[in-house]
Design an enzyme around this catalytic site. Structure first.
Site, short mmCIF file in Angstrom:
data_model
loop_
_atom_site.label_atom_id
_atom_site.label_comp_id
_atom_site.label_asym_id
_atom_site.label_seq_id
_atom_site.Cartn_x
_atom_site.Cartn_y
_atom_site.Cartn_z
N ASP A 486 -7.73 -4.87 -8.58
CA ASP A 486 -7.25 -4.18 -9.78
C ASP A 486 -6.11 -4.91 -10.47
O ASP A 486 -5.83 -4.66 -11.64
CB ASP A 486 -6.69 -2.81 -9.38
CG ASP A 486 -7.76 -1.78 -9.15
OD1 ASP A 486 -8.79 -1.84 -9.84
OD2 ASP A 486 -7.56 -0.92 -8.28
C1 BGC Z 1 -2.91 0.28 -10.00
C2 BGC Z 1 -1.97 -0.55 -9.19
C3 BGC Z 1 -2.39 -0.59 -7.78
C4 BGC Z 1 -3.84 -0.99 -7.68
C5 BGC Z 1 -4.31 -0.94 -6.29
C6 BGC Z 1 -4.31 -0.19 -9.80
O1 BGC Z 1 -5.23 0.62 -10.46
O2 BGC Z 1 -2.58 0.20 -11.34
O3 BGC Z 1 -0.67 -0.08 -9.28
O4 BGC Z 1 -1.62 -1.50 -7.10
O5 BGC Z 1 -4.65 -0.17 -8.44
O6 BGC Z 1 -4.17 0.31 -5.72
O1 IFM Z 2 -10.24 -2.33 -5.23
C1 IFM Z 2 -9.05 -1.63 -5.37
C2 IFM Z 2 -9.33 -0.18 -5.18
O2 IFM Z 2 -10.28 0.30 -6.09
C3 IFM Z 2 -8.06 0.62 -5.26
N1 IFM Z 2 -7.14 0.13 -4.30
C4 IFM Z 2 -6.82 -1.26 -4.42
C5 IFM Z 2 -8.03 -2.16 -4.42
C6 IFM Z 2 -7.62 -3.58 -4.71
O3 IFM Z 2 -6.93 -3.70 -5.90
#
Ligand code: BGC
Ligand code: IFM
Length: 814
Positions: A486
């Site tokens: 992400d």
């Molecule tokens: C959030 C981030 C987070 C990531 C993984 C994203 O959608 O914006 O803050 O670190 O997901 O959890």
């Molecule tokens: O792949 C993502 C997931 O959808 C949400 N937690 C973090 C992962 C890596 O960014």
């Protein structure tokens, strides 16, 4: 250092000190009503949706940690204590918290008085039961008081913590005997309310928080409890609570049991308007029915037995026995339990996910299916169709959707270009498990609009074609806003230098490409092609196979960096995850996925990539996501470089993709290394370092701080992570090698050479397979022979037949 121990016989983790490094929680509830409950009785409840229908209020960022909960105070002379220690924090003479499958048991003793609280959500019910048994361990008669306490949330948790100008004037309650009703919103909607009741006459009650706590009071020593008398307060606005006062007298050795019920009640449409004449007075019929089902200790006990039976049955579908106690414990109990919880919660409600932000993830829920589908295939089927119904007509997808409405979340929107392929992954897992191709014929909406429905098969076609038709300058898939990672936001090019990143900036530039999505495309494309063939869509299967072969070639031409797979190309067509980079030279994700997809297997790239992972990314606590970490902020990479080195996606140990490497190792036959990768992050194997790891030792966390972080080894974001499904998939299907396939069950282990073998029972499409694997030569992989019901079988797959209900399988490795 440990703070408890595993009790495998009872399928419990027993916490022996309330002062765990962080709250160690459990989940109560299996379908609609859920509670989060910590080892000190903290937590909250909700019905279906942690944001929209929250029953009780929780305070994030509170001091002390982990406050509010569903609490019971014991006022014994001048001593005030709680069986779960919080919130009075009175030192207990004895304490234990047993977190089991859908229930938690707290046992506290103070001054020879013992309180045992069993909390659970009965199967099929919309309530939490709290069975409280009080025992006098002394030689004298004891007279004391019990005060219960829950604080109601005004349903919408986001509104509840922001819209005070309104909310301090909306709260309403009703009191009928020992039942306290929270009915805020009922005046307007007339369909739902909460009830909090106890099955005994009460000496008093409170429903107004300020009255209960006292002005400027705290829940560690509420004024009512200190004074030993309820005020019979009737909340009007402000903060409604539920508190009962029980006066208890116990002869020496005597035990008394009370059953508390916190329930959610929804009046069906036809009953909704009953009672309209008395405006706002609730229709209690359904609450009465609910309470009558739990109005004795015997009924509560019977419901607990039913819950345990439910879990024993679920967990009986896949069991193993080996010389590794910790492996057996994780496979037979905790992996599968966490898979169920992530299936239920997706990424919505944990002690790290507020329940307000994320709801269900398209990508996340698809992955959860991989570890869940064998437990309740029907629910997996329903979920797949729910997810698909939020998809857009072009095959792309809302990244998240709300569990209550099942509608895509337009605040977050779409543009995560890996999303469509995860739908193929989840569906393939479902079909392999069940053999049910009828799901493909289901008429399924787009963007939750039934008028736009097509068959589900057409959804899969659009998913595959979305990737195929969104390729960049090197013919690799465009990354969009991000792929699985992400935080790797390569389309932040329009941000002015010096400005912070725009995570949700332009969703798709013309250039930024992902080698990870290419790996996914090859891996899950093969499943798509297989499904097409089965459906007689030969032309489409051929087209897919051609596109896959081209993508494999593209990865070899433009995605191989010499010793490992590249991660991506950014908007400026610069390489990401290359030896040419200053930081972020090598990333874990494409190594896992390209090897799982067997790209470059014959050329030796898979082995080389695995060696590079070991050489550059390995640590004693697991494999980090990338190396070296980004030491400075890069606007053109987005959120990833906003994290300090070693945390989260910036070189943290992301538990989620460690199993990708372990599976990849099984692809190349290295069982010892696959095992090492598995055990390094596996909760039971790292229980001894709980003081470093800090999160629950019975479930995975999303992330462990990497070697570049000051707190190396410290975990965060426990419970709701794709790690649950991926690890179970890894250990059950690739290490133990018991893998459902389209035509039957495959048994092809890749185990550490030290193991002599193992036995397993695997239910598959209504047949129980009793499997014995022998490893006389102590190899890591390879099947010398497979005997099925006395007959030798060629290869490693047992062709499926529903004829016999029990099948014996003997596999000899060598
Ligand atoms: C959030 C981030 C987070 C990531 C993984 C994203 O959608 O914006 O803050 O670190 O997901 O959890
Ligand atoms: O792949 C993502 C997931 O959808 C949400 N937690 C973090 C992962 C890596 O960014």
């Amino acid at each position: 250092m440990k703070f408890g121990y595993f009790d495998d016989t009872n399928k419990e983790y027993v916490i022996t000190s309330p002062k765990t490094p962080l709250p160690w929680i459990n989940y109560l509830g299996s379908e609609n009503f859920f509670s989060l409950i910590s080892n000190t009785c903290g937590g909250y409840s909700f019905y279906k949706d942690a944001k929209l229908l929250r029953l009780t209020r929780y305070r994030y960022n509170n001091v002390p940690l982990d406050s509010n909960g569903h609490y019971y105070y014991i006022k014994d002379g001048d001593t005030i204590w709680n069986p779960g220690w919080m919130p009075s924090k009175t030192e207990l003479d004895a304490y234990s918290c047993r977190h089991g499958m859908g229930y938690s048991v707290f046992k506290g003793t103070k001054n020879k008085l013992t309180a045992e609280l069993t909390s659970f959500v009965p199967v099929g019910e919309t309530c939490e039961v709290g069975k409280l048994s009080l025992t006098n361990e002394s030689n004298e008669t004891r007279n004391f008081s019990v005060f219960s306490y829950v604080e109601f949330c005004l349903w919408n948790a986001m509104d509840d913590m922001t819209n005070f100008q309104r909310n301090f004037s909306t709260g309403e309650v009703e009191i009928h005997g020992s039942a306290l009703y929270h009915k805020t919103e009922y005046r307007e909607r007339r369909n739902h309310y909460a009830v909090y009741a106890v099955n005994a006459p009460i000496a008093g009650f409170d429903t107004d928080r300020d009255s209960f706590l006292g002005a400027y009071g705290e829940n560690s020593a509420p004024e009512v409890v200190v004074n030993g008398t309820s005020k019979n307060s009737v909340a009007s606005g402000w903060a409604p609570i539920g508190s009962h006062h029980l006066e208890v007298s116990l002869a020496p050795g005597e035990t008394k049991t009370y059953v508390f019920v916190l329930g959610y009640v929804e009046n069906p449409v036809e009953e909704k308007w009953v009672g309209r004449a008395e405006d706002g007075v609730i229709n209690r019929k359904r609450a009465d029915e609910l309470l009558s089902r739990f109005d004795t200790a015997e009924k509560a006990d019977a419901a607990l037995v039913k819950l345990k039976d439910y879990w024993n049955e679920l967990l009986s579908h896949f069991t193993i026995s080996s010389s590794e106690e910790k492996l057996d414990r994780m496979v037979n109990i905790w992996h599968q339990y966490q898979c169920m919880v992530t299936f239920n919660m997706s990424r919505s409600a944990s002690y790290f996910e507020s329940g307000i932000g994320r709801g269900m993830g398209f990508r996340d829920s698809c992955q959860d299916l991989l570890g869940f589908v064998h437990l309740i295939p029907d629910r997996a089927r329903e979920r797949i169709l729910d997810i698909a119904a939020t998809q857009f007509e072009d095959g792309s997808a809302y990244h998240q959707y709300q569990p209550l409405t099942k509608k895509g979340n337009s605040d977050i929107g779409s543009g995560f270009n890996d999303d469509p392929l995860w739908l193929i992954a989840g569906t393939a897992a479902y079909i392999k498990e069940t053999g049910d191709y009828s799901i493909l014929d289901e008429m399924t909406p787009y963007d939750s609009d039934a008028s736009k429905a097509t068959t589900f098969m057409e959804h899969l076609r659009r998913s595959f074609h979305y990737t195929m038709e969104h390729l960049g300058p090197h013919n690799l898939p465009l990354i969009g806003r991000a792929d699985w990672n992400d935080c790797l936001n390569l389309n932040c090019f329009s941000t002015e230098p010096g400005e912070s990143f725009q995570t949700f900036g332009p969703s798709e530039g013309p250039n930024a490409e992902s080698v990870f999505i290419a790996g996914m495309f090859v891996r899950y494309g093969k499943d798509y092609a297989a499904i097409c063939r089965h459906q007689g869509m030969t032309e489409e299967a051929e087209l897919a196979e051609k596109a896959i072969a081209e993508m494999e070639k593209t990865v070899m031409d433009a995605g191989w960096d010499g010793e490992w797979y590249l991660r991506a190309y950014d908007h400026y067509k610069n390489k990401i995850g290359s030896k040419e980079c200053e930081d972020g030279k090598i990333f874990i994700e494409p190594q896992g996925f390209c090897v799982m997809a067997e790209i470059g297997l014959e050329e030796g790239c898979c082995l080389k990539a695995m060696e590079s992972v070991e050489k550059y990314l390995d640590t004693k606590y697991g494999i980090v996501l990338l190396q070296p970490p980004y030491h400075r902020y890069h606007v053109e990479l987005g959120e990833i470089s906003s994290y300090p080195p070693g945390y989260k996606e910036n070189a943290g140990i992301f538990c989620h993709n460690n199993p990708w490497i372990s599976i990849a190792e099984t692809v190349i036959g290295r069982g010892n290394r696959a095992w090492q990768v598995y055990t390094r992050t596996c909760p039971a194997y790292i229980e001894d370092i709980s003081e470093i790891h800090r999160t629950e030792p019975y479930v995975y966390s999303q992330m462990i701080a990497g070697k570049d972080a000051p707190n190396f080894g410290e975990a965060k974001n426990s419970w709701l992570t794709g790690t649950a499904a991926w690890t179970f998939l890894n250990v059950s299907q690739f290490i133990l090698g018991i893998r459902p396939d389209y035509d039957g069950l495959t048994v092809d282990p890749c185990i550490p050479s030290k193991l002599d073998g193992f036995t397993a029972k695997r239910d598959f499409r209504g047949v129980s397979y009793h499997i014995t694997v022998k490893n006389p030569n102590h190899v890591e992989k390879g099947v010398l022979s497979m005997i099925v019901d006395g007959q030798p079988v060629e290869g490693t797959t047992i062709p499926f037949s529903a004829e016999k209900k029990d099948v014996n399988v003997e596999v000899t490795m060598g």
